[in-house]
Scaffold this motif. Structure first.
Motif, PDB file in Angstrom:
ATOM      1  N   GLY A  30     -51.202 -14.612 -27.208  1.00 24.88           N
ATOM      2  CA  GLY A  30     -50.945 -14.222 -28.599  1.00 24.88           C
ATOM      3  C   GLY A  30     -52.001 -13.342 -29.218  1.00 24.88           C
ATOM      4  O   GLY A  30     -51.991 -13.135 -30.453  1.00 24.88           O
ATOM      5  N   ASP A  31     -52.922 -12.812 -28.432  1.00 21.61           N
ATOM      6  CA  ASP A  31     -53.967 -11.939 -28.963  1.00 21.61           C
ATOM      7  C   ASP A  31     -53.372 -10.540 -29.192  1.00 21.61           C
ATOM      8  O   ASP A  31     -53.067  -9.815 -28.242  1.00 21.61           O
ATOM      9  N   ALA A  32     -53.212 -10.164 -30.462  1.00 23.94           N
ATOM     10  CA  ALA A  32     -52.561  -8.885 -30.807  1.00 23.94           C
ATOM     11  C   ALA A  32     -53.375  -7.697 -30.311  1.00 23.94           C
ATOM     12  O   ALA A  32     -52.806  -6.691 -29.848  1.00 23.94           O
ATOM     13  N   HIS A  33     -54.719  -7.768 -30.430  1.00 26.18           N
ATOM     14  CA  HIS A  33     -55.561  -6.677 -29.954  1.00 26.18           C
ATOM     15  C   HIS A  33     -55.430  -6.503 -28.451  1.00 26.18           C
ATOM     16  O   HIS A  33     -55.357  -5.371 -27.941  1.00 26.18           O
ATOM     17  N   ALA A  34     -55.401  -7.610 -27.737  1.00 25.45           N
ATOM     18  CA  ALA A  34     -55.260  -7.539 -26.282  1.00 25.45           C
ATOM     19  C   ALA A  34     -53.906  -6.941 -25.906  1.00 25.45           C
ATOM     20  O   ALA A  34     -53.810  -6.130 -24.979  1.00 25.45           O
ATOM     21  N   ALA A  60     -45.613  -6.877 -33.902  1.00 20.45           N
ATOM     22  CA  ALA A  60     -45.007  -8.042 -34.557  1.00 20.45           C
ATOM     23  C   ALA A  60     -46.072  -8.998 -35.077  1.00 20.45           C
ATOM     24  O   ALA A  60     -45.841  -9.730 -36.058  1.00 20.45           O
ATOM     25  N   ALA A  61     -47.246  -8.956 -34.440  1.00 18.29           N
ATOM     26  CA  ALA A  61     -48.360  -9.796 -34.881  1.00 18.29           C
ATOM     27  C   ALA A  61     -49.234  -9.095 -35.919  1.00 18.29           C
ATOM     28  O   ALA A  61     -50.285  -9.608 -36.298  1.00 18.29           O
ATOM     29  N   GLY A  62     -48.808  -7.875 -36.354  1.00 16.75           N
ATOM     30  CA  GLY A  62     -49.513  -7.203 -37.448  1.00 16.75           C
ATOM     31  C   GLY A  62     -50.449  -6.086 -37.050  1.00 16.75           C
ATOM     32  O   GLY A  62     -51.191  -5.575 -37.901  1.00 16.75           O
ATOM     33  N   ASN A  63     -50.426  -5.653 -35.780  1.00 18.22           N
ATOM     34  CA  ASN A  63     -51.331  -4.586 -35.349  1.00 18.22           C
ATOM     35  C   ASN A  63     -50.770  -3.224 -35.775  1.00 18.22           C
ATOM     36  O   ASN A  63     -49.723  -2.794 -35.290  1.00 18.22           O
ATOM     37  N   VAL A  64     -51.480  -2.550 -36.690  1.00 20.38           N
ATOM     38  CA  VAL A  64     -51.001  -1.277 -37.242  1.00 20.38           C
ATOM     39  C   VAL A  64     -51.013  -0.184 -36.190  1.00 20.38           C
ATOM     40  O   VAL A  64     -50.096   0.652 -36.132  1.00 20.38           O
TER      41      VAL A  64
END
Length: 461
Positions: A30-34, A60-64
């Motif tokens: 669930g790491d959005a950056h990864a 979907a996890a908010g990463n622009v």
């Protein structure tokens, strides 16, 4: 169009070969950056399906950055609707690139000018210089000149020399000479050759030929053909034929038929008939009637080529050249082709205006033509504008007291006062921009007819 996150940043370091297992484990946890970095890694390897998958999870996890990249992905490989949707998500967070890309899509592919304008403004306020310029141009096109100038100022202040050049023209059209000079000088310091040339024209129009020459030389360093042409004219006025030829040839090689013609005339004066033949021929082939006529004369006088001379006389006569029609008629009479000779001699085209105008009037005409031809406008003809200005200058030259010039012209010519007043009004606008809106092409044709009627009635040729 680059992916977001291609440059390493502390929060999202660039993925490296060998990172796959570590990134995959983190992304699956669930790491959005990864997930974003994993998408980039797959994109670098050419696996765009996997890249899309991980960017969707990251977005979907908010990463622009992933939302932006999905916009780019769909613009290249997917649907326009999906690209717009993802760009909107990224742009709504204040991302300038996403807003600019979204605006471009809305304008160029969806025809949504209002939506594009809104997102260009968002991108401009977020610091996008290109979006600021696009917004300024959109405002110009919709007639919002105050807003256009403000956005151009922002872009120019951020180093956009094209916007500085445009500000110079907007100020010139409004009659704000100091502003014109300020912005054109700003742009030319940034290497904008057209601004250097416009400064030369402005100074020439202001009766400062020495100052104009300095700016023409600056523009000519960037191979500006108009500047080379002007420098050729300056050298010619000084009697320096060799320098004039060199400058005119530079302009002629850029495809300008009027400079090809001028090069040919100078070559004739220098006694280089072979070069004159070359340049007259190029200009004549480009549709220049005056060159076709002179090419015919040269072929006959210097090379004894009667057939070639007749051919080019006929080309020029068909294009409305008076002297060519008369010369052709005479030549045909000599060769026994009497029927065609009578056709040309009985009804030759009317003689065209051939007087050279004062350099400052020609410079004003060129500035007005350039101002009206911006942003898809209908550019007024430099030749027509020059004729209007030069006619007034010529027919009023004998008058010492200009307090009632219109009444004087009416009395001398019999032309109706309203027609002369219209001619005077258009002339005033050309000489003093901002005093009235630029004339339309139809107005120019109307006052041109008045100018020609004035010359005919006054016996001025």
């Amino acid at each position: 169009m680059p992916w977001h996150g291609e440059v390493a940043a502390p929060s999202v370091p660039a993925p490296r070969v060998g990172d796959e297992s570590e990134l995959l484990a983190a992304a699956q946890a669930g790491d959005a950056h990864a997930a974003h970095r994993l998408g980039r890694l797959y994109a670098q390897h050419g696996d765009r399906v996997a890249a899309k998958h991980w960017w969707e999870l990251s977005a979907a996890a908010g990463n622009v950055d992933s939302a932006y990249n999905l916009g780019v992905w769909h613009e290249k490989h997917g649907s326009l609707e999906e690209a717009v949707a993802w760009y909107e998500i990224a742009a709504a967070t204040g991302d300038a690139e996403a807003a600019a890309n979204l605006a471009s899509l809305l304008l160029e592919q969806c025809g949504d000018a209002e939506g594009a304008k809104r997102w260009f403004e968002s991108a401009a306020l977020a610091g996008s210089r290109s979006a600021t310029r696009r917004l300024a141009l959109m405002c110009e096109d919709s007639g919002e000149l105050t807003a256009a100038r403000e956005w151009h100022r922002r872009a120019a202040g951020d180093g956009d020399v094209a916007s500085a050049h445009d500000l110079g023209f907007l100020a010139y059209s409004a009659g704000e000479d100091e502003e014109s000079v300020r912005w054109w000088e700003y742009a030319l310091r940034g290497g904008h050759a057209d601004s250097a040339y416009c400064m030369g024209l402005y100074l020439h129009a202001s009766r400062d030929p020495e100052g104009a020459e300095v700016y023409y030389r600056l523009a000519a360093k960037s191979e500006h053909p108009g500047a080379a042409s002007r420098l050729g004219g300056i050298a010619l006025s000084r009697g320096d034929l060799r320098t004039a030829r060199a400058w005119f040839e530079r302009a002629a090689n850029a495809g300008r038929v009027e400079d090809q013609r001028m090069t040919a005339f100078v070559c004739v004066e220098l006694g280089d008939c072979s070069a004159a033949s070359h340049w007259f021929g190029r200009a004549a082939a480009g549709g220049d009637a005056e060159s076709a006529f002179n090419y015919g004369l040269l072929l006959i006088a210097e090379f004894g080529d009667l057939a070639g001379g007749q051919h080019w006389f006929r080309q020029a006569a068909r294009a409305g050249h008076h002297r060519a029609a008369v010369e052709l008629g005479g030549l045909l009479s000599v060769t026994g082709e009497l029927d065609e000779a009578r056709e040309w001699l009985s009804d030759p085209p009317p003689a065209a205006w051939g007087r050279p105008a004062e350099p400052e009037l020609a410079a004003r005409a060129e500035l007005a033509a350039a101002a009206t031809g911006r942003r898809g406008g209908v550019s007024l003809s430099v030749t027509d504008l020059t004729e209007v200005l030069a006619t007034w200058d010529l027919v009023t030259r004998p008058l010492h007291d200009h307090s009632d010039v219109i009444g004087w012209l009416v009395a001398r010519s019999g032309v109706h006062a309203s027609a002369i007043e219209h001619l005077a009004s258009v002339r005033g606008t050309l000489l003093r921009p901002g005093s009235a809106p630029w004339p339309s092409p139809g107005e120019i044709q109307h006052v041109l007819a008045t100018a020609r009627d004035l010359r005919r009635r006054l016996g001025v040729r």
